[in-house]
Every structure is written in C-alpha cells, then in structure tokens.
Design an enzyme around this catalytic site. Structure first.
Site, PDB file in Angstrom:
ATOM      1  N   MET A  30       0.848  -1.198   0.000  1.00 18.16           N
ATOM      2  CA  MET A  30       0.000   0.000   0.000  1.00 18.16           C
ATOM      3  C   MET A  30       0.887   1.253   0.000  1.00 18.16           C
ATOM      4  O   MET A  30       0.432   2.349   0.332  1.00 18.16           O
ATOM      5  CB  MET A  30      -0.941  -0.003   1.208  1.00 18.16           C
ATOM      6  CG  MET A  30      -1.913  -1.192   1.170  1.00 18.16           C
ATOM      7  SD  MET A  30      -3.434  -0.936   2.074  1.00 18.16           S
ATOM      8  CE  MET A  30      -2.826  -0.672   3.702  1.00 18.16           C
ATOM      9  N   ASN A  32       4.132   3.921   0.926  1.00 15.17           N
ATOM     10  CA  ASN A  32       4.830   4.450   2.106  1.00 15.17           C
ATOM     11  C   ASN A  32       5.876   3.414   2.547  1.00 15.17           C
ATOM     12  O   ASN A  32       5.876   2.931   3.679  1.00 15.17           O
ATOM     13  CB  ASN A  32       3.855   4.783   3.246  1.00 15.17           C
ATOM     14  CG  ASN A  32       4.549   5.607   4.323  1.00 15.17           C
ATOM     15  OD1 ASN A  32       4.571   5.247   5.482  1.00 15.17           O
ATOM     16  ND2 ASN A  32       5.145   6.708   3.937  1.00 15.17           N
ATOM     17  N   LEU A  33       6.735   3.107   1.604  1.00 13.53           N
ATOM     18  CA  LEU A  33       7.622   1.953   1.750  1.00 13.53           C
ATOM     19  C   LEU A  33       8.700   2.160   2.808  1.00 13.53           C
ATOM     20  O   LEU A  33       9.188   3.271   3.004  1.00 13.53           O
ATOM     21  CB  LEU A  33       8.265   1.650   0.399  1.00 13.53           C
ATOM     22  CG  LEU A  33       7.254   1.413  -0.735  1.00 13.53           C
ATOM     23  CD1 LEU A  33       7.980   1.143  -2.046  1.00 13.53           C
ATOM     24  CD2 LEU A  33       6.296   0.272  -0.418  1.00 13.53           C
ATOM     25  N   HIS A  37       9.380  -3.522   3.375  1.00  9.69           N
ATOM     26  CA  HIS A  37       8.989  -3.708   1.964  1.00  9.69           C
ATOM     27  C   HIS A  37      10.227  -3.987   1.101  1.00  9.69           C
ATOM     28  O   HIS A  37      10.190  -4.814   0.197  1.00  9.69           O
ATOM     29  CB  HIS A  37       8.310  -2.443   1.431  1.00  9.69           C
ATOM     30  CG  HIS A  37       7.014  -2.104   2.105  1.00  9.69           C
ATOM     31  ND1 HIS A  37       6.861  -1.006   2.913  1.00  9.69           N
ATOM     32  CD2 HIS A  37       5.806  -2.712   2.066  1.00  9.69           C
ATOM     33  CE1 HIS A  37       5.623  -0.944   3.352  1.00  9.69           C
ATOM     34  NE2 HIS A  37       4.956  -1.966   2.864  1.00  9.69           N
ATOM     35  N   GLN A 155      -2.895 -12.007   8.126  1.00  9.83           N
ATOM     36  CA  GLN A 155      -3.124 -11.692   6.705  1.00  9.83           C
ATOM     37  C   GLN A 155      -2.467 -12.752   5.818  1.00  9.83           C
ATOM     38  O   GLN A 155      -3.073 -13.243   4.862  1.00  9.83           O
ATOM     39  CB  GLN A 155      -2.536 -10.309   6.388  1.00  9.83           C
ATOM     40  CG  GLN A 155      -2.368 -10.021   4.917  1.00  9.83           C
ATOM     41  CD  GLN A 155      -1.930  -8.592   4.645  1.00  9.83           C
ATOM     42  OE1 GLN A 155      -2.746  -7.690   4.703  1.00  9.83           O
ATOM     43  NE2 GLN A 155      -0.664  -8.387   4.324  1.00  9.83           N
ATOM     44  N   SER A 187       6.710  -0.588  10.216  1.00  9.53           N
ATOM     45  CA  SER A 187       5.328  -0.483   9.755  1.00  9.53           C
ATOM     46  C   SER A 187       5.084   0.941   9.298  1.00  9.53           C
ATOM     47  O   SER A 187       5.625   1.892   9.885  1.00  9.53           O
ATOM     48  CB  SER A 187       4.369  -0.811  10.913  1.00  9.53           C
ATOM     49  OG  SER A 187       3.067  -0.341  10.614  1.00  9.53           O
ATOM     50  N   ARG A 189       2.513   2.503   9.775  1.00  7.39           N
ATOM     51  CA  ARG A 189       1.751   3.181  10.840  1.00  7.39           C
ATOM     52  C   ARG A 189       2.648   3.706  11.955  1.00  7.39           C
ATOM     53  O   ARG A 189       2.193   4.503  12.778  1.00  7.39           O
ATOM     54  CB  ARG A 189       0.657   2.262  11.388  1.00  7.39           C
ATOM     55  CG  ARG A 189      -0.456   2.034  10.355  1.00  7.39           C
ATOM     56  CD  ARG A 189      -1.686   1.367  10.918  1.00  7.39           C
ATOM     57  NE  ARG A 189      -2.798   1.431   9.991  1.00  7.39           N
ATOM     58  CZ  ARG A 189      -3.192   0.439   9.179  1.00  7.39           C
ATOM     59  NH1 ARG A 189      -2.538  -0.707   9.177  1.00  7.39           N
ATOM     60  NH2 ARG A 189      -4.209   0.592   8.369  1.00  7.39           N
TER      61      ARG A 189
HETATM   62  O1  PAF Z   1      -0.084  -5.625   3.740  1.00  6.51           O
HETATM   63  C1  PAF Z   1      -0.508  -4.749   2.964  1.00  6.51           C
HETATM   64  O2  PAF Z   1       0.173  -3.753   2.677  1.00  6.51           O
HETATM   65  C2  PAF Z   1      -1.886  -4.898   2.353  1.00  6.51           C
HETATM   66  O3  PAF Z   1      -2.782  -5.457   3.252  1.00  6.51           O
HETATM   67  C3  PAF Z   1      -1.891  -5.657   1.011  1.00  6.51           C
HETATM   68  C4  PAF Z   1      -1.421  -7.104   1.186  1.00  6.51           C
HETATM   69  C5  PAF Z   1      -0.982  -4.961   0.010  1.00  6.51           C
HETATM   70  C6  PAF Z   1      -3.300  -5.707   0.441  1.00  6.51           C
HETATM   71  O4  PAF Z   1      -3.816  -4.425   0.229  1.00  6.51           O
END
Ligand code: PAF
Length: 288
Positions: A30, A32-33, A37, A155, A187, A189
C-alpha cells in the site's frame, strides 16, 4: 523501471516477459515503503527474473472510522526507492481501475474462520477486503510467486488459505519481520506515533520476547501467559486489543501436541494500533 496504472497494459508487459521465459514475482503493497517492503523486494529479486511491485491503498480493507483518508501516500519517494532496489515494474492502479463497478458491487472473497478472529474480530470486513484485492492483483499479474511480510501473520494465513481454496497457481512466501534496532517492527503506521509514543512502542516486542522465552523454557499455561502479556502491555502504556498464543499454522487454539506456536498482539498507543507477533518452538522436556 516501468510505471503502469492500467490493467490492460500491465497484462501486456507481464505476458511479454513470461513468454520470454522469465519467472515473475509480485510484491503487493500500500506504499509508504520502508525497510520491510525493501526486504520483500530483495527476496523477490533472488527468486525471480522480473519483480512487479503494486502500490494501491485499498479502500475495501479499511473500516468506517479507520485511517484510509490519512494513510500516508508517498508515491514519488516510493518509486525512487523501488527503482534503486531493482524493481522492473511498478503498478499503481486507481480505485476506479480496481473497482470499476464500485466497492459495493464488487464480487468479494471471504475466507471463513480465520478472518473472524484476532484482528478480524475488531476489524469487521478487513480480511474480506484484503483477500479480494490480493486475489484481484494475483489475477492481474499472474505471478509465479507473491511475497508478504510475516508481521501481518494473520493476513499471510488468510491469503494462503484463499490461494489453496481457490486453486490459484501461485507460490505464497512469508518473509521475516524487519525491526528497528530497538525491536519495533517496521510499519507504515509507526509514522503516526508521537515522540513519546515512539519511545514506548518497543515494549510490544519486549513483552512478546518475554512470553516467547517463557514458552521456550517449558511453560504451557497459555491463558496465564496471555493475561501476563496484557498486563505488561498496559503497564507500558498500551491499550491492548488482544494478546494471544495460537497454533502458528492456522491460528487455532493450541493443544498439548503443537510444537510451533505464534504469540500475536494488537495494541493501541494513543490513536495508533500496532500489531506484532513472534513464532516460537515449544521444547520437548523429558519427564523425570
Ligand atoms: O499488507 C498490505 O500492505 C496490504 O494489506 C496488502 C497485502 C498490500 C493488500 O492491500
């Protein structure tokens, strides 16, 4: 690095690379790496000739009153980092491209059971939003391999179950959590934390480590350990949502035979909800 936002063009590009015999890896994000990531990208590059990263802040996985509106969007910064990390293709679809009929009219994927516990119990519909968008991204890119962080363990397991149940031909890989030097899991966040909250935040990892040590040393009174973990989090200034010891494979309640456990926690510091987990092997102790 190519930048594409239309599904049709994405498909053409990826098809040409597949035809050339290349293995394709997808890292869905999503944006904001951060270092977590970039570790996914690094692992992807070691396993595939072509790496596709998607950046899409998925409205379907945010509940009413959650942070969809203020979720950090830093596309140009992200693109620069991905280019230096050797990513081949950056896919940045719009909400209209992903949900052309609107979210309400979108066919949704619900992974039963595991979606309704822990984070799913306090974030209704969250995992249906995640499963739906990940399924769509997998169908758009059709990668050989997709990589996700172990920090979002629930997840990862929801996605694994979806892929298995729907026979999606892709390998799902979980990559170990990347932490700050003080233990805080990386994160997007974390950026919401005030300076004071940031100094309190590493306690989440410290408490998980204490529980992990206790289990590794032979304790199996899980309810007591969970309650002690919650107390420690509260003492450190957190408002815990859950603190739970589960079977690492499917997050079911542990029984005596399970060797691989996960300790999972979600807790708020002010307005920021942090999650983290640790995997732990239960030791065999000889009877005497
Ligand atoms: O983990 C995340 O950043 C999100 O939940 C994902 C897997 C890209 C799905 O939107």
């Amino acid at each position: 690095m190519e930048r594409i936002s239309a599904i049709k063009e994405l498909r053409q590009q990826v098809a040409a690379r597949r035809l050339a015999g290349e293995r394709i890896a997808l890292v869905p994000t999503m944006g904001n790496l951060h270092a977590g990531h970039l570790e996914l990208v690094k692992q992807a590059r070691q396993r595939a000739g072509r790496v596709v990263v998607s950046i899409f802040v998925n409205p379907m996985q945010f509940g009413a009153g959650e942070d969809f509106g203020r979720y950090p969007r830093t596309l140009e910064q992200d693109a620069t980092q991905l280019e230096s990390a050797g990513v081949d293709l950056l896919f940045t679809p719009s909400v209209q491209e992903v949900y052309p009929r609107g979210q309400e009219a979108q066919t949704a994927i619900t992974v039963p059971g595991i979606s309704n516990i822990l984070c799913g119990a306090s974030r209704a519909g969250h995992f249906a939003g995640v499963a739906t968008v990940v399924c769509k991204l997998l169908n758009m890119v059709q990668p050989d391999l997709a990589l996700f962080g172990n920090k979002d363990l629930q997840q990862l397991l929801v996605i694994r179950q979806m892929v298995e149940d729907l026979c999606i031909p892709v390998e799902i890989m979980g990559i170990p959590t990347v932490r700050e030097p003080d233990g805080l899991a990386r994160s997007s966040r974390n950026g919401y934390l005030t300076a004071e909250e940031r100094s309190q935040a590493p306690a989440l990892y410290r408490v998980l480590c204490e529980t992990s040590r206790a289990i590794a040393q032979g304790r199996s009174d899980y309810a007591a350990l969970e309650s002690e973990g919650k107390q420690s989090l509260m003492a450190a200034g957190f408002k815990p949502d859950y603190y739970s010891i589960r079977n690492a494979a499917d997050l079911s309640e542990p029984n005596g035979e399970m060797q691989k456990l996960a300790i999972l926690a979600a807790a708020c510091l002010g307005r920021t909800r942090l999650i983290d987990n640790l995997l732990v092997e239960r030791q065999e102790f000889p009877c005497n």
